[in-house]
Motif scaffolding. Structure first.
Motif: not given
Length: 436
Positions: A228-229, A262, A266, A334
């Motif tokens: 995702y990062k 995203c 992240s 997250q």
């Protein structure tokens, strides 16, 4: 932390600009407006994906609307197999107007056979004459033919065969972009990554718009592999000039949504501020999806209840997105965990009742979430279950400093002893060699 009014100053919705009307919002998805963002095969596959998801959720009205639009869109092309599949899914529920059109299918198939024979004859003639550019065009035409008729594997093979006959950098870029398009459609993201690398090596033929398209494709590939990062960084690099020029794959609204979520999941706080909120380029994309813009600002300004409310409202529609569907829950978890960690970080102790109210949840539910984060070592704290208070375990800085000093002293002592030992060994060896 910057003042809240500074943060919200960047997020004022421009009601005078109809272009900014959100397609993805807390309300039921406007399928017609959503489908209007795309062209070509991806428009049809996205409509069919929505229909499948709505069918599983017993939302018959949305399912039928998506199938109706897919039916009409397919009839504008030449993919008879996809047409038969859609007719089978409709199963007569939309009336005779949306039933099987055998005459249309036969006419399209007949034209397809004739066109294929013509392309084969032309390609054979080009091969005989050994004209590289004509052979390249012949294979490219075959790729377009197969893509139009839904034979994606054959289309990919034909596009890739043009590689041996490319004579300019632009030809290489065209081959790579065609291969990337088909690979995204088939979900073969390893091929996507491979052909992005090939295209990026052809620097002299890359214009800014093509670079943005490659960033979009790379972002989708990283998203698929749950990086995702990396996905966020690629979407953030897309230039706003992309506009609707890549809507056979992705819409600018998708760049904002995928990149924003995203990044939230992240990025650390500073990265979120510098690369997302303060990014002039990405701000243009965020203006297209005000909900995503607002939830990012709420998260940064620690308005977690408002941020999570936005996320909750968006969730149902995000689950209908063909690329984001499998990642929504992971991204949401997250983001929520990051919010919990950031909330507890500045405090020595936190009243769980106050924290539960801030996150719009129950104390029991919050306690379980915090227990999981403490177990994973993401929060350094302990919970007083009786008084419902979270106590942070802050390191004793004075003791830690003494320990570092002692460790440095021990390392220095060890190094000096090693140096003396080495000096003595060299001295002894020198004396022994003199005696010999």
């Amino acid at each position: 932390m910057e003042p809240d009014d500074e943060i919200y100053a960047n997020g004022e919705p421009d009601s005078s600009n109809n272009r900014n009307r959100p397609i993805i919002s807390g309300e039921q998805l406007d399928i017609e407006a959503y489908a209007g963002l795309y062209t070509g095969r991806t428009k049809i596959t996205r409509l069919l994906f929505i229909a499948d998801q709505c069918g599983q959720n017993n939302n018959t009205a949305m399912q039928m609307e998506a199938l109706r639009m897919a039916y009409e869109e397919i009839k504008k092309g030449e993919n008879t197999q996809l047409f038969r599949d859609v007719v089978h899914k409709i199963d007569g529920r939309l009336g005779d107007k949306y039933g099987m059109d055998s005459a249309w299918c036969e006419a399209v198939d007949r034209r397809a056979v004739q066109k294929k024979e013509k392309l084969e004859n032309e390609l054979n003639a080009y091969r005989t004459n050994l004209i590289k550019e004509s052979i390249r065009m012949g294979y490219n035409d075959f790729g377009d033919y197969h893509y139009t008729h839904g034979s994606l594997a054959d289309a990919f093979k034909s596009y890739v065969r043009t590689r041996d006959y490319c004579t300019t950098s632009k030809h290489v870029i065209h081959m790579c972009m065609s291969a990337i398009l088909v690979s995204i459609e088939t979900g073969q993201f390893t091929h996507v990554t491979s052909y992005i690398s090939k295209a990026e090596q052809t620097v002299d033929a890359l214009d800014p718009n093509t670079v943005s398209k490659l960033h979009c494709a790379a972002g989708l590939a990283h998203l698929d592999s749950k990086k995702y990062k990396l996905a966020a960084r690629k979407f953030l690099e897309v230039a706003p000039e992309l506009g609707n020029s890549y809507n056979e794959v992705i819409a600018p609204q998708d760049v904002a949504t995928y990149g924003g979520l995203c990044a939230l999941a992240s990025f650390d706080r500073m990265e979120l501020k510098n690369k997302v909120i303060d990014s002039i380029n990405f701000r243009n994309f965020l203006e297209l999806v005000p909900e995503v813009r607002e939830l990012i600002h709420d998260f940064y300004s620690s308005h977690y209840a408002s941020c999570l409310e936005y996320l909750g409202n968006l969730k149902a529609n995000l689950m209908l997105d063909i690329h984001l569907h499998d990642h929504v829950q992971t991204l949401y978890d997250q983001i929520r965990n990051k919010a919990l960690i950031q909330y507890t970080h500045p405090f020595v102790s936190v009243d769980l009742h106050v924290m539960a109210n801030a996150f719009k949840t129950t104390v029991a539910g919050l306690e379980k979430e915090l227990e999981a984060l403490i177990t994973d070592n993401q929060i350094q704290a302990r919970i007083d279950s009786h008084n419902k208070i979270l106590y942070a375990r802050h390191a004793d800085q004075r003791n830690a400093t003494f320990q570092r000093v002692l460790q440095t002293g021990n390392e220095f002592d060890r190094d000096v002893r090693a140096m003396l030992l080495r000096a003595n060994l060299i001295k002894v060896e020198y004396k022994a060699s003199r005696k010999l």
